[in-house]
Design a protein around this motif. Structure first.
Motif, mmCIF file in Angstrom:
data_model
loop_
_atom_site.group_PDB
_atom_site.id
_atom_site.type_symbol
_atom_site.label_atom_id
_atom_site.label_comp_id
_atom_site.label_asym_id
_atom_site.label_seq_id
_atom_site.Cartn_x
_atom_site.Cartn_y
_atom_site.Cartn_z
ATOM 1 N N THR A 177 0.570 -0.929 -0.300
ATOM 2 C CA THR A 177 -0.479 0.294 0.150
ATOM 3 C C THR A 177 0.776 0.986 -0.137
ATOM 4 N N ALA A 178 0.976 2.507 -0.454
ATOM 5 C CA ALA A 178 0.930 3.076 -0.379
ATOM 6 C C ALA A 178 0.622 4.768 -0.639
ATOM 7 N N THR A 179 0.038 6.586 0.015
ATOM 8 C CA THR A 179 -0.366 7.424 -0.211
ATOM 9 C C THR A 179 -0.082 8.104 -1.566
ATOM 10 N N ALA A 180 -0.961 8.569 -2.443
ATOM 11 C CA ALA A 180 -0.395 9.830 -2.922
ATOM 12 C C ALA A 180 -1.025 11.042 -2.350
ATOM 13 N N SER A 181 -0.454 11.999 -2.578
ATOM 14 C CA SER A 181 -0.913 13.029 -2.358
ATOM 15 C C SER A 181 -0.488 14.342 -3.404
ATOM 16 N N ASN A 182 -1.739 15.397 -3.138
ATOM 17 C CA ASN A 182 -1.553 16.456 -4.398
ATOM 18 C C ASN A 182 -2.265 15.499 -5.977
ATOM 19 N N CYS A 183 -2.759 14.397 -5.877
ATOM 20 C CA CYS A 183 -3.039 13.486 -6.816
ATOM 21 C C CYS A 183 -3.784 14.355 -7.630
ATOM 22 N N PRO A 184 -3.265 14.799 -8.816
ATOM 23 C CA PRO A 184 -4.312 15.655 -10.423
ATOM 24 C C PRO A 184 -5.759 14.870 -10.312
ATOM 25 N N ALA A 185 -7.011 15.348 -10.331
ATOM 26 C CA ALA A 185 -7.860 15.055 -10.116
ATOM 27 C C ALA A 185 -8.478 14.786 -11.202
ATOM 28 N N GLY A 186 -9.418 13.633 -12.062
ATOM 29 C CA GLY A 186 -9.528 12.636 -12.594
ATOM 30 C C GLY A 186 -8.618 11.356 -12.375
ATOM 31 N N ILE A 187 -8.810 10.513 -13.366
ATOM 32 C CA ILE A 187 -8.752 9.077 -13.711
ATOM 33 C C ILE A 187 -7.090 9.029 -14.062
ATOM 34 N N VAL A 188 -5.843 8.930 -12.994
ATOM 35 C CA VAL A 188 -5.100 8.410 -13.873
ATOM 36 C C VAL A 188 -4.838 6.989 -13.119
ATOM 37 N N LEU A 189 -3.199 6.504 -14.474
ATOM 38 C CA LEU A 189 -3.273 5.115 -14.225
ATOM 39 C C LEU A 189 -1.762 5.029 -13.796
ATOM 40 N N MET A 190 -2.114 4.247 -12.875
ATOM 41 C CA MET A 190 -1.148 3.658 -11.563
ATOM 42 C C MET A 190 -0.103 2.112 -12.148
ATOM 43 N N SER A 191 0.808 2.550 -11.709
ATOM 44 C CA SER A 191 2.157 1.833 -12.655
ATOM 45 C C SER A 191 2.586 0.735 -10.796
ATOM 46 N N ALA A 192 2.074 -0.012 -10.925
ATOM 47 C CA ALA A 192 3.142 -1.218 -9.254
ATOM 48 C C ALA A 192 3.665 -2.276 -9.679
ATOM 49 N N SER A 193 5.223 -2.173 -9.160
ATOM 50 C CA SER A 193 5.921 -3.301 -9.055
ATOM 51 C C SER A 193 6.194 -4.087 -7.724
ATOM 52 N N LEU A 194 6.374 -6.018 -7.780
ATOM 53 C CA LEU A 194 7.650 -5.865 -6.408
ATOM 54 C C LEU A 194 8.515 -7.063 -7.655
ATOM 55 N N VAL A 195 9.783 -6.749 -6.339
ATOM 56 C CA VAL A 195 10.587 -7.604 -7.400
ATOM 57 C C VAL A 195 11.503 -8.070 -5.708
ATOM 58 N N GLN A 196 11.409 -8.778 -5.573
ATOM 59 C CA GLN A 196 12.406 -10.096 -4.449
ATOM 60 C C GLN A 196 12.840 -11.072 -4.862
ATOM 61 N N ASP A 197 14.531 -11.090 -4.586
ATOM 62 C CA ASP A 197 15.211 -11.719 -4.640
ATOM 63 C C ASP A 197 15.639 -12.043 -6.159
ATOM 64 N N GLY A 198 15.737 -10.607 -6.785
ATOM 65 C CA GLY A 198 16.062 -9.870 -7.616
ATOM 66 C C GLY A 198 14.810 -10.383 -8.941
ATOM 67 N N LEU A 199 14.113 -11.429 -8.447
ATOM 68 C CA LEU A 199 12.613 -11.818 -9.646
ATOM 69 C C LEU A 199 11.394 -10.527 -9.435
ATOM 70 N N PRO A 200 10.866 -10.404 -10.725
ATOM 71 C CA PRO A 200 9.640 -9.738 -10.423
ATOM 72 C C PRO A 200 8.383 -10.878 -10.029
ATOM 73 N N THR A 201 7.374 -10.068 -9.664
ATOM 74 C CA THR A 201 6.394 -10.790 -9.194
ATOM 75 C C THR A 201 5.440 -10.182 -10.592
ATOM 76 N N LEU A 202 3.615 -10.688 -10.284
ATOM 77 C CA LEU A 202 3.005 -10.569 -10.754
ATOM 78 C C LEU A 202 1.817 -9.758 -10.501
ATOM 79 N N TRP A 203 1.304 -9.510 -11.229
ATOM 80 C CA TRP A 203 0.052 -8.607 -10.143
ATOM 81 C C TRP A 203 -1.012 -9.619 -9.737
ATOM 82 N N ALA A 204 -1.860 -9.970 -7.973
ATOM 83 C CA ALA A 204 -2.865 -11.024 -7.537
ATOM 84 C C ALA A 204 -3.985 -9.878 -8.004
#
Length: 147
Positions: free
Chosen positions: A60-87
């Motif tokens: 989880t995270a918090t975005a402050s001063n996020c522009p009004a409207g629809i915004v595209l979010m990209s997120a990733s998590l890497v553990q042990d140098g390996l990427p993960t999939l969105w669950a």
């Protein structure tokens, strides 16, 4: 003539240097990623063998001063140098609705092999304009997946 030209140039430089009033009052969008993820929980992918689950964790995270409207979010998590999939199986999972203030961000992640495990990982979030692709903010942080 010379004095008049210099005065006009000075006024023009002052106007251009000041910028528009809207730009002067617009605060930058910032993303603050929480230090700890959720505990690991079983996730069953929407496409896969029914009943087979994999460990997943939510960031989880918090975005402050996020522009009004629809915004595209990209997120990733890497553990042990390996990427993960969105669950997630949600349509439009990368779209959020902002009102110009603060908004909560979140994404769950899983990995089939090797599976996610308690310990350190690196989370990354970014926000972009859906029409122009302009990046509003991005943040990366080392997070802890608890036992």
């Amino acid at each position: 003539m010379y004095t008049f030209g210099l005065a006009v140039l000075t006024v023009a430089a002052m106007v251009l240097g000041a910028g528009s009033p809207a730009a002067a009052t617009t605060a930058l969008t910032r993303i603050t990623i929480d230090r700890h993820t959720s505990e690991l929980y079983p996730f069953e992918p929407p496409v896969g063998e029914p009943g087979v689950t994999y460990p997943a964790a939510a960031v989880t995270a918090t975005a402050s001063n996020c522009p009004a409207g629809i915004v595209l979010m990209s997120a990733s998590l890497v553990q042990d140098g390996l990427p993960t999939l969105w669950a997630t199986g949600g349509h439009g999972a990368g779209e959020i609705l902002c009102d110009g203030g603060a908004v909560e961000l979140g994404m769950a992640f899983a990995r089939i092999a090797p599976a996610l495990h308690p310990g350190r990982a690196t989370a990354h979030f970014s926000l972009r304009d859906p029409d122009t692709g302009e990046q509003f903010a991005e943040s990366t942080r080392t997070v802890w997946i608890p036992c």
